[in-house]
Enzyme design. Structure first.
Site, PDB file in Angstrom:
ATOM      1  N   CYS A   2       0.919  -1.344   0.116  1.00 59.80           N
ATOM      2  CA  CYS A   2      -0.110  -0.063   0.072  1.00 59.80           C
ATOM      3  C   CYS A   2       0.782   1.312  -0.088  1.00 59.80           C
ATOM      4  O   CYS A   2       1.797   1.510   0.683  1.00 59.80           O
ATOM      5  CB  CYS A   2      -0.986  -0.016   1.188  1.00 59.80           C
ATOM      6  SG  CYS A   2      -0.198  -0.383   2.720  1.00 59.80           S
ATOM      7  N   ARG A  27       5.881  -1.675  -4.454  1.00 58.46           N
ATOM      8  CA  ARG A  27       5.517  -2.116  -2.981  1.00 58.46           C
ATOM      9  C   ARG A  27       4.705  -3.242  -2.992  1.00 58.46           C
ATOM     10  O   ARG A  27       4.419  -3.862  -2.098  1.00 58.46           O
ATOM     11  CB  ARG A  27       5.019  -0.911  -2.135  1.00 58.46           C
ATOM     12  CG  ARG A  27       6.155   0.047  -2.008  1.00 58.46           C
ATOM     13  CD  ARG A  27       5.735   1.218  -1.314  1.00 58.46           C
ATOM     14  NE  ARG A  27       5.145   0.917  -0.165  1.00 58.46           N
ATOM     15  CZ  ARG A  27       5.799   1.173   0.900  1.00 58.46           C
ATOM     16  NH1 ARG A  27       7.024   1.847   1.152  1.00 58.46           N
ATOM     17  NH2 ARG A  27       5.042   0.936   2.256  1.00 58.46           N
ATOM     18  N   TRP A  75      -3.627  -2.253  -0.958  1.00 56.97           N
ATOM     19  CA  TRP A  75      -3.296  -3.520  -1.034  1.00 56.97           C
ATOM     20  C   TRP A  75      -4.176  -4.153   0.117  1.00 56.97           C
ATOM     21  O   TRP A  75      -4.237  -4.008   1.260  1.00 56.97           O
ATOM     22  CB  TRP A  75      -1.628  -3.744  -0.218  1.00 56.97           C
ATOM     23  CG  TRP A  75      -1.329  -5.535  -0.231  1.00 56.97           C
ATOM     24  CD1 TRP A  75      -0.682  -5.940  -1.449  1.00 56.97           C
ATOM     25  CD2 TRP A  75      -1.348  -6.183   0.667  1.00 56.97           C
ATOM     26  NE1 TRP A  75      -0.346  -7.360  -1.149  1.00 56.97           N
ATOM     27  CE2 TRP A  75      -0.644  -7.502   0.423  1.00 56.97           C
ATOM     28  CE3 TRP A  75      -1.745  -6.099   2.049  1.00 56.97           C
ATOM     29  CZ2 TRP A  75      -0.607  -8.705   1.158  1.00 56.97           C
ATOM     30  CZ3 TRP A  75      -1.616  -7.257   3.033  1.00 56.97           C
ATOM     31  CH2 TRP A  75      -1.171  -8.615   2.475  1.00 56.97           C
ATOM     32  N   ASN A  99      -3.210   3.601   5.166  1.00 54.77           N
ATOM     33  CA  ASN A  99      -2.569   2.339   5.031  1.00 54.77           C
ATOM     34  C   ASN A  99      -2.737   1.694   6.478  1.00 54.77           C
ATOM     35  O   ASN A  99      -2.497   2.213   7.568  1.00 54.77           O
ATOM     36  CB  ASN A  99      -0.871   2.679   4.850  1.00 54.77           C
ATOM     37  CG  ASN A  99      -0.869   3.233   3.666  1.00 54.77           C
ATOM     38  OD1 ASN A  99      -1.273   2.880   2.563  1.00 54.77           O
ATOM     39  ND2 ASN A  99       0.423   3.509   3.355  1.00 54.77           N
ATOM     40  N   GLY A 100      -2.862   0.360   6.254  1.00 56.93           N
ATOM     41  CA  GLY A 100      -2.645  -0.308   7.552  1.00 56.93           C
ATOM     42  C   GLY A 100      -4.229  -0.873   7.721  1.00 56.93           C
ATOM     43  O   GLY A 100      -5.072  -1.055   6.781  1.00 56.93           O
ATOM     44  N   GLU A 482      16.324 -20.033   1.473  1.00 54.10           N
ATOM     45  CA  GLU A 482      16.184 -18.962   0.620  1.00 54.10           C
ATOM     46  C   GLU A 482      16.047 -19.086  -0.911  1.00 54.10           C
ATOM     47  O   GLU A 482      15.098 -18.545  -1.421  1.00 54.10           O
ATOM     48  CB  GLU A 482      17.570 -18.005   0.690  1.00 54.10           C
ATOM     49  CG  GLU A 482      17.681 -16.697   0.028  1.00 54.10           C
ATOM     50  CD  GLU A 482      16.549 -15.753   0.203  1.00 54.10           C
ATOM     51  OE1 GLU A 482      15.861 -15.791   1.037  1.00 54.10           O
ATOM     52  OE2 GLU A 482      16.272 -14.869  -0.624  1.00 54.10           O
ATOM     53  N   LYS A 486      12.648 -18.136  -3.029  1.00 56.66           N
ATOM     54  CA  LYS A 486      12.795 -17.266  -4.083  1.00 56.66           C
ATOM     55  C   LYS A 486      11.797 -17.825  -5.090  1.00 56.66           C
ATOM     56  O   LYS A 486      11.052 -17.241  -5.948  1.00 56.66           O
ATOM     57  CB  LYS A 486      13.937 -17.126  -4.663  1.00 56.66           C
ATOM     58  CG  LYS A 486      14.989 -16.165  -4.084  1.00 56.66           C
ATOM     59  CD  LYS A 486      14.831 -14.734  -4.217  1.00 56.66           C
ATOM     60  CE  LYS A 486      13.881 -14.081  -3.162  1.00 56.66           C
ATOM     61  NZ  LYS A 486      14.541 -13.721  -1.811  1.00 56.66           N
ATOM     62  N   GLU A 489       8.056 -17.414  -4.406  1.00 53.21           N
ATOM     63  CA  GLU A 489       7.731 -16.039  -4.322  1.00 53.21           C
ATOM     64  C   GLU A 489       7.564 -15.681  -5.802  1.00 53.21           C
ATOM     65  O   GLU A 489       6.346 -14.946  -6.365  1.00 53.21           O
ATOM     66  CB  GLU A 489       8.891 -14.951  -4.000  1.00 53.21           C
ATOM     67  CG  GLU A 489       8.783 -14.869  -2.383  1.00 53.21           C
ATOM     68  CD  GLU A 489      10.061 -14.011  -1.983  1.00 53.21           C
ATOM     69  OE1 GLU A 489       9.690 -12.661  -1.613  1.00 53.21           O
ATOM     70  OE2 GLU A 489      11.071 -14.207  -2.471  1.00 53.21           O
ATOM     71  N   HIS A 505      13.359 -38.511   7.500  1.00 45.02           N
ATOM     72  CA  HIS A 505      12.189 -38.343   8.516  1.00 45.02           C
ATOM     73  C   HIS A 505      11.036 -37.635   7.956  1.00 45.02           C
ATOM     74  O   HIS A 505      10.378 -37.253   8.693  1.00 45.02           O
ATOM     75  CB  HIS A 505      13.015 -37.267   9.385  1.00 45.02           C
ATOM     76  CG  HIS A 505      14.108 -37.917  10.266  1.00 45.02           C
ATOM     77  ND1 HIS A 505      14.282 -39.016  11.123  1.00 45.02           N
ATOM     78  CD2 HIS A 505      15.411 -37.562   9.986  1.00 45.02           C
ATOM     79  CE1 HIS A 505      15.383 -39.109  11.523  1.00 45.02           C
ATOM     80  NE2 HIS A 505      16.121 -38.366  10.988  1.00 45.02           N
ATOM     81  N   LYS A 604       6.509  -5.310  -1.243  1.00 43.35           N
ATOM     82  CA  LYS A 604       7.990  -5.195  -1.032  1.00 43.35           C
ATOM     83  C   LYS A 604       8.164  -4.761   0.555  1.00 43.35           C
ATOM     84  O   LYS A 604       9.080  -5.567   0.968  1.00 43.35           O
ATOM     85  CB  LYS A 604       8.498  -3.901  -1.903  1.00 43.35           C
ATOM     86  CG  LYS A 604       9.877  -3.611  -1.764  1.00 43.35           C
ATOM     87  CD  LYS A 604      10.899  -4.862  -2.247  1.00 43.35           C
ATOM     88  CE  LYS A 604      12.098  -4.666  -1.985  1.00 43.35           C
ATOM     89  NZ  LYS A 604      12.786  -5.917  -2.249  1.00 43.35           N
TER      90      LYS A 604
HETATM   91  N1  GLU Z   1      -7.127  -1.774   5.349  1.00 45.68           N
HETATM   92  C1  GLU Z   1      -7.551  -0.866   4.329  1.00 45.68           C
HETATM   93  C2  GLU Z   1      -8.083  -1.749   3.201  1.00 45.68           C
HETATM   94  O1  GLU Z   1      -8.234  -2.725   3.188  1.00 45.68           O
HETATM   95  C3  GLU Z   1      -6.149  -0.267   3.775  1.00 45.68           C
HETATM   96  C4  GLU Z   1      -5.126  -1.153   3.087  1.00 45.68           C
HETATM   97  C5  GLU Z   1      -3.956  -0.720   2.703  1.00 45.68           C
HETATM   98  O2  GLU Z   1      -3.012  -0.550   3.578  1.00 45.68           O
HETATM   99  O3  GLU Z   1      -3.778  -0.456   1.468  1.00 45.68           O
HETATM  100  O4  GLU Z   1      -8.666  -0.681   2.262  1.00 45.68           O
END
Ligand code: GLU
Length: 609
Positions: A2, A27, A75, A99-100, A482, A486, A489, A505, A604
């Site tokens: 985000c 990101r 995100w 964000n969050g 690692e 990779k 991912e 095992h 990221k």
């Molecule tokens: N929790 C918020 C959403 O789902 C923000 C997500 C984000 O950090 O992009 O829209």
């Protein structure tokens, strides 16, 4: 993960916002949006599911103009990725990006519904927008005052930026857990969740501290701490350059970053690795502090965890210092027993990794002798909040899958091992031989990179594979981890790593003539043991890919491909053997047409728990 960018200026900022979003793309995100207000107070909002380019295409013929605005790459955490859930969110004249996560969003949503608010998205963000609106309606006051009232009621870890359509001159930002940085310009100011978004338009930055609220207009910035007192935060100059179109001759940022490793390592060594000694005087601590360290506790996530795991072998075998490594999200929720004189080392590429940052904060309440961050971003939260820090000098890493920051983290860790080892009686000759090995490593890596075409060829075998196993022993077991990480991912092939001795095992049951097993087989004292494990796989018909030294005398046989690598000193072999595994994942992802620099569902810098 985000991204936020906001701008307030006297010129048109539409393109600044859009370019900022492009700079934040690395990101990882699933939708994008922008809200902007022009000089006459005209408001526009555009949102879309998918790439920023789609947003740019949508706005292209609209003659978009504005002097204040907010943009966001989302995100999704609450509510599916969709246009309706994309930010900015509105509550009448309140416009917000976030964000969050808001942890008490359900309770607040219920309350707001009872006040008659209608929700048009499933996000937790819209809850904050309506709560702002409600607070302003109930108590009046400036946007700043309303932000203070609102954040008192929301729980979680977040960064928000708000603007008010009815007073389009100020942005208000609050940082509770998610990073925010102000970019200071002339007659214009900016705010973003990542300095990269602002690198083309500002070279003076203020990083908000935990709990800070900032009021930003085109000619003024006021910052308040968590209790509402006005505070002065350092303004930092930065001339880091980042051109989003700068892949040069490479197809992907990840490929470029793999190739940058010799230079990134040289830069990380500069001034620190002298001919016969390691100079970490930049730590600025007296030797007694370092001498007193009797245990090292490493905390990290993902790729950084793997580099911590490699260094455990080094700390214990070279410096005689007991070392434990733990995943940050586990460390922080466990009842901990801290060893005496234990140094906490936190590893993070971005310096914003939410779990690692939380673990660092938690450690302050525990009995560690101190904390040391190893990080690629100088002014990041983790660096600022650690007692000591050493930066990896990799330059900006754009590919979501870490490559050059892994190898340079290992270089810093190895220098630290030598430094602490020297204080702990490490033999001078041993120190010198490790230093020599470190100094020649960039050259050795160049030799591996020159075999790129061999690995590209091998990668074709993986086109139809859905699973793979990686095995290694000793300090190469984390390299197997690692390698598997990779491959997962960026190619989306299910891959697992095992310590080779563990095969019998359980995982041996998976072996058949369809299961590729990638073996990391350097020419060291464990090779004899590893050869037995290889035999166990071979006799069961497994498909072996053995990355080994040219002098180990493996022969290509049925179901067995040998990837011969040049000579490497034992101590730096884990860094060296990482390179062909990075290339393998890269080329497998290329032939599978994956989105290599932005793999699905990943971000990221992981700023949510
Ligand atoms: N929790 C918020 C959403 O789902 C923000 C997500 C984000 O950090 O992009 O829209």
């Amino acid at each position: 993960m985000c991204g936020i960018i906001g701008a307030v200026s006297q010129r048109n900022i539409a393109n600044i916002l859009l370019e900022g979003l492009l700079r934040l793309e690395y990101r990882g995100y699933d939708s994008a949006g922008l809200a902007i207000i022009d000089q006459l107070g005209k408001f526009n909002r555009f949102r879309c599911l998918g790439k920023v380019q789609k947003l740019i295409d949508t706005t292209q013929n609209k003659n978009l103009k504005g002097i204040i605005g907010l943009a966001h790459t989302r995100w999704a955490t609450h509510g599916a990725p969709s246009e309706i859930n994309a930010h900015p969110h509105l509550s009448e004249h309140i416009v917000i990006v976030h964000n969050g996560i808001i942890e008490n969003h359900e309770k607040l949503r219920k309350e707001l519904l009872s006040y008659g608010y209608i929700f048009s998205s499933e996000t937790d963000t819209e809850v904050i927008a309506h709560l702002f609106h409600l607070k302003q309606k109930q108590h009046g006051g400036s946007l700043l005052e309303v932000v203070f009232q609102t954040i008192r009621e929301i729980r979680g870890s977040f960064g928000i930026v708000v603007m008010d359509k009815s007073n389009p001159s100020t942005l208000v930002a609050a940082r509770i857990g998610s990073p925010l940085v102000i970019g200071c310009g002339v007659d214009e100011n900016f705010i973003a969740s990542d300095q990269i978004a602002l690198l083309s338009i500002a070279n003076s930055f203020i990083h908000l501290e935990e709990g800070d609220v900032a009021e930003i207009s085109y000619d003024k910035i006021n910052i308040f701490n968590v209790i509402g007192n006005i505070v002065n935060r350092n303004e930092i100059k930065s001339y880091v350059h980042y051109d989003i179109t700068s892949k040069g001759k490479y197809r992907h940022h990840m490929q470029k970053e793999i190739y940058e490793q010799p230079v990134a390592i040289k830069n990380t060594l500069k001034g620190r690795c002298k001919d016969k000694e390691i100079d970490l005087s930049e730590l600025g601590v007296n030797m007694n502090f370092l001498k007193n360290i009797k245990h090292v506790q490493i905390i990290a996530c993902g790729t950084s965890y793997n580099s911590g795991m490699v260094s455990r072998y080094w700390f214990e075998s070279l410096a005689n210092i007991p070392c434990d490594v733990e995943i940050a999200s586990e460390f922080r929720y466990r009842k901990l027993q801290v060893r005496k004189n234990s140094l906490l080392i936190v590893l993070s590429q971005s310096g914003e990794t939410a779990d690692t940052l939380a673990a660092l904060r938690l450690s302050k309440k525990l009995n560690y002798i101190g904390s040391l961050a190893i990080c690629n971003v100088l002014h990041s939260s983790i660096v600022r909040e650690s007692d000591l820090y050493l930066t990896t000098k990799s330059g900006i890493e754009i590919g979501v899958a870490s490559t050059k920051t892994f190898s340079t983290q290992l270089i810093v860790l190895l220098m630290l091992v030598i430094k602490l080892g020297s204080l702990n009686g490490m033999n001078l000759e041993v120190q010198h031989s490790i230093i020599k090995a470190i100094q020649i490593l960039p050259f050795r890596i160049e030799q591996v990179l020159a075999r790129d075409h061999i690995i590209e060829e091998i990668a074709k075998d993986f086109f139809n594979k859905n699973h793979a196993l990686f095995i290694g022993r000793g300090d190469h077991y984390p390299i197997a981890m690692e390698g598997a990480l990779k491959l997962k991912e960026i190619s989306y092939i299910h891959a697992e790593a095992y310590a080779a001795g563990e095969l019998k095992h359980g995982p041996l049951a998976l072996i058949d003539n369809k299961m590729p097993v990638i073996v990391i087989a350097p020419n060291n004292e464990l090779l004899r043991k590893l050869k037995c494990n290889i035999e166990e796989i071979r006799t069961r018909g497994g498909l072996l890919y053995i990355f080994t030294d040219q002098n180990t005398n493996f022969k290509n046989e049925l179901n067995m491909k040998i990837i011969q690598l040049p000579y490497i000193e034992n101590v730096t072999a884990p860094i060296f053997y990482t390179i062909p595994l990075q290339l393998l994942s890269y080329y497998v992802a290329v032939i599978k047409h994956r989105n290599i620099d932005q793999p699905r569902n990943l971000a990221k810098s992981v700023t949510v728990e």
